[in-house]
Design a protein around this motif. Sequence first.
Motif, PDB file in Angstrom:
ATOM      1  N   GLY A 330       0.792  -1.226   0.000  1.00  0.00           N
ATOM      2  CA  GLY A 330       0.000   0.000   0.000  1.00  0.00           C
ATOM      3  C   GLY A 330       0.817   1.265   0.000  1.00  0.00           C
ATOM      4  O   GLY A 330       0.263   2.372   0.014  1.00  0.00           O
ATOM      5  N   GLY A 331       2.162   1.145  -0.023  1.00  0.00           N
ATOM      6  CA  GLY A 331       3.022   2.326  -0.047  1.00  0.00           C
ATOM      7  C   GLY A 331       3.903   2.361  -1.278  1.00  0.00           C
ATOM      8  O   GLY A 331       3.984   1.393  -2.042  1.00  0.00           O
ATOM      9  N   THR A 332       4.569   3.491  -1.472  1.00  0.00           N
ATOM     10  CA  THR A 332       5.479   3.661  -2.608  1.00  0.00           C
ATOM     11  C   THR A 332       6.916   3.485  -2.133  1.00  0.00           C
ATOM     12  O   THR A 332       7.339   4.126  -1.163  1.00  0.00           O
ATOM     13  N   VAL A 333       7.666   2.626  -2.807  1.00  0.00           N
ATOM     14  CA  VAL A 333       9.043   2.311  -2.425  1.00  0.00           C
ATOM     15  C   VAL A 333       9.991   2.828  -3.494  1.00  0.00           C
ATOM     16  O   VAL A 333       9.774   2.610  -4.688  1.00  0.00           O
ATOM     17  N   VAL A 334      11.066   3.501  -3.052  1.00  0.00           N
ATOM     18  CA  VAL A 334      12.094   4.014  -3.964  1.00  0.00           C
ATOM     19  C   VAL A 334      13.398   3.288  -3.657  1.00  0.00           C
ATOM     20  O   VAL A 334      13.946   3.411  -2.562  1.00  0.00           O
ATOM     21  N   GLY A 335      13.928   2.505  -4.626  1.00  0.00           N
ATOM     22  CA  GLY A 335      15.162   1.773  -4.422  1.00  0.00           C
ATOM     23  C   GLY A 335      15.008   0.699  -3.358  1.00  0.00           C
ATOM     24  O   GLY A 335      13.888   0.386  -2.941  1.00  0.00           O
ATOM     25  N   PRO A 336      16.106   0.133  -2.811  1.00  0.00           N
ATOM     26  CA  PRO A 336      17.488   0.421  -3.209  1.00  0.00           C
ATOM     27  C   PRO A 336      17.899  -0.184  -4.549  1.00  0.00           C
ATOM     28  O   PRO A 336      18.967   0.137  -5.056  1.00  0.00           O
ATOM     29  N   THR A 337      17.066  -1.072  -5.107  1.00  0.00           N
ATOM     30  CA  THR A 337      17.420  -1.636  -6.407  1.00  0.00           C
ATOM     31  C   THR A 337      17.428  -0.549  -7.475  1.00  0.00           C
ATOM     32  O   THR A 337      16.552   0.325  -7.485  1.00  0.00           O
ATOM     33  N   SER A 338      18.420  -0.604  -8.348  1.00  0.00           N
ATOM     34  CA  SER A 338      18.571   0.439  -9.366  1.00  0.00           C
ATOM     35  C   SER A 338      18.902  -0.202 -10.716  1.00  0.00           C
ATOM     36  O   SER A 338      19.538  -1.257 -10.772  1.00  0.00           O
ATOM     37  N   VAL A 339      18.476   0.456 -11.767  1.00  0.00           N
ATOM     38  CA  VAL A 339      18.874  -0.024 -13.101  1.00  0.00           C
ATOM     39  C   VAL A 339      20.293   0.435 -13.432  1.00  0.00           C
ATOM     40  O   VAL A 339      20.874  -0.029 -14.421  1.00  0.00           O
ATOM     41  N   GLY A 340      20.844   1.365 -12.625  1.00  0.00           N
ATOM     42  CA  GLY A 340      22.229   1.798 -12.806  1.00  0.00           C
ATOM     43  C   GLY A 340      22.526   2.290 -14.214  1.00  0.00           C
ATOM     44  O   GLY A 340      21.802   3.131 -14.762  1.00  0.00           O
ATOM     45  N   HIS A 341      23.602   1.730 -14.804  1.00  0.00           N
ATOM     46  CA  HIS A 341      24.017   2.195 -16.131  1.00  0.00           C
ATOM     47  C   HIS A 341      23.048   1.778 -17.238  1.00  0.00           C
ATOM     48  O   HIS A 341      23.191   2.196 -18.383  1.00  0.00           O
ATOM     49  N   ARG A 342      22.042   0.965 -16.906  1.00  0.00           N
ATOM     50  CA  ARG A 342      21.044   0.557 -17.907  1.00  0.00           C
ATOM     51  C   ARG A 342      19.897   1.556 -18.010  1.00  0.00           C
ATOM     52  O   ARG A 342      18.917   1.302 -18.728  1.00  0.00           O
ATOM     53  N   LEU A 343      19.992   2.677 -17.314  1.00  0.00           N
ATOM     54  CA  LEU A 343      18.913   3.670 -17.323  1.00  0.00           C
ATOM     55  C   LEU A 343      18.496   4.073 -18.734  1.00  0.00           C
ATOM     56  O   LEU A 343      17.287   4.122 -19.025  1.00  0.00           O
TER      57      LEU A 343
END
Length: 521
Positions: A330-343
């Motif tokens: 029910g909440g919004t999560v930012v990271g910690p997983t990242s697409v990194g250089h694949r952005l």
Amino acid sequence: MPDAHFRIGIDVGGTNTDVVLMDGRTVLGSAKHFTTPDVKSGVVNAVRTVLDTTGIPIGSVRAVMIGTTQFVNAFIERRGLEPVAAIRIALPKGDGVPPFSGWPADAIEAVRGEIYMVGGGLLYTGQEYAPLDVDAIRAAARDARARNIRSFAISGGFSPLCPQIEERARAIVRDHVPDAFVTLSTELGGLGLLDRENAAIINASLAALASRIVPALGRAIGELGIKAPMYLSQNDGTLITADRAMALPILTCAAGPTNSIRGAAFLTGLTEAIVADIGGTTTDIGFLARGFPRETATANHIGGVRTNFRMPDLLSIGIGGGSIISEEGGGTVVGPTSVGHRLPAEGLVFGGATLTATDIAVRAGHAEIGDPGLVAHLPSSLVDAAVETIHLRIEEAIDQIKTNAAPMPLVLVGGGHILVNRPLNGVSKVVRPDHAAVANAVGAAIALASGRIDKMYDVKTLGRDAVIKLATGEAIAAAVEAGAQADAVDVIELVELPMTHMQDGAVQVKVRAVGPIAAFA
């Protein structure tokens, strides 16, 4: 352009390679390219872009300064590491806590080759309490060679007071293993045996990687036709030669965040501030104190291993431009997983299929990147929740690392600085300088050469004035050896620590001297 002082600053990060071209204190141009697996191609592409856009002739470049996180990333990720033979010269004392004690299990798995405890050692006065066991060193070298181990770390109690004991051991090892890579703990300084020994072992484990990365950087500069000398940034924001960096890659482990903080100080003129470097995967938060990164007061850990290095006091959180946005519970999560250089391949604004923090910044109107039409469908409720989460996480991190409640200026740097668009609690003002996205490369470009000593002296016998003169002279000489202009070196740090638990009059003296590189004299 006979009076121009063109210099190139490069920061090779895990995601991006940033480059600036500077003339004195002026940033003439910059570029940001993705870091390539071979490192060299990314550097060549970014430098070529800057030279092409500024029109500065290659022959006018007087020096190249490079900061890289390649070595610290490798140790943290346990990749590309060499097994190490740890030789401790200490018996019949100093065997209570053996090498590799307290290391994480995965680091031991990746690095531990063999342990050899041999006879010999020094008292705190520098006098031997036992002669070096030459036969034991020979046996250790032969045994390590039989196990196909080529990296050695040699240490001994109080050996910085008499480096010759480790140097003798190194000569013996090389007699039996001619292609050995040997790290002496005395080359890394500090009196504490375990922390100094750990640093030597980590450095030895990075030997093979350093022998690939540093020459690759040199080849990149050569391929561009640049004839100027190349330096690498080290942990305290000053420079070392390429040869020294290849021999002691551990000295460069904290160069990335250090350069960002130094670049932030240069670009804003601030000497006291909070600095948030927002990259593709993480946000590193540190402090400017008198224009330099505030250093930790306690022992530092690299990849979970305690060392004796003084490092920037940083707090890293998993928020960056490539952080993946998700909805959980029910909440919004930012990271910690990242697409990194694949952005550029995976971010929505670039035509990809992954919702990232950069997409949120574009949809919120905080940045103009990629195609805004590709994120127009995102609901405002999701965007608002993600923006709020990003700001709250950064505010919490700032609150954790501050030493008092007084508001301070916040300098935003790094390519992800677009994620912050409103005032933050605990911050007096938000400063976003020109060239903020490449502040780390600016920090590399403006770096000075330095020399540092950390030794114990008998002040009662020598006298304080003589000790200070001797210590500062050694630090200045070390700075000149590192490339500093001899008549422009200043002592910026002098610390005296009486060793009251030891001999009366014993004082540990730490001196740091810095100066502009001689290439600009």
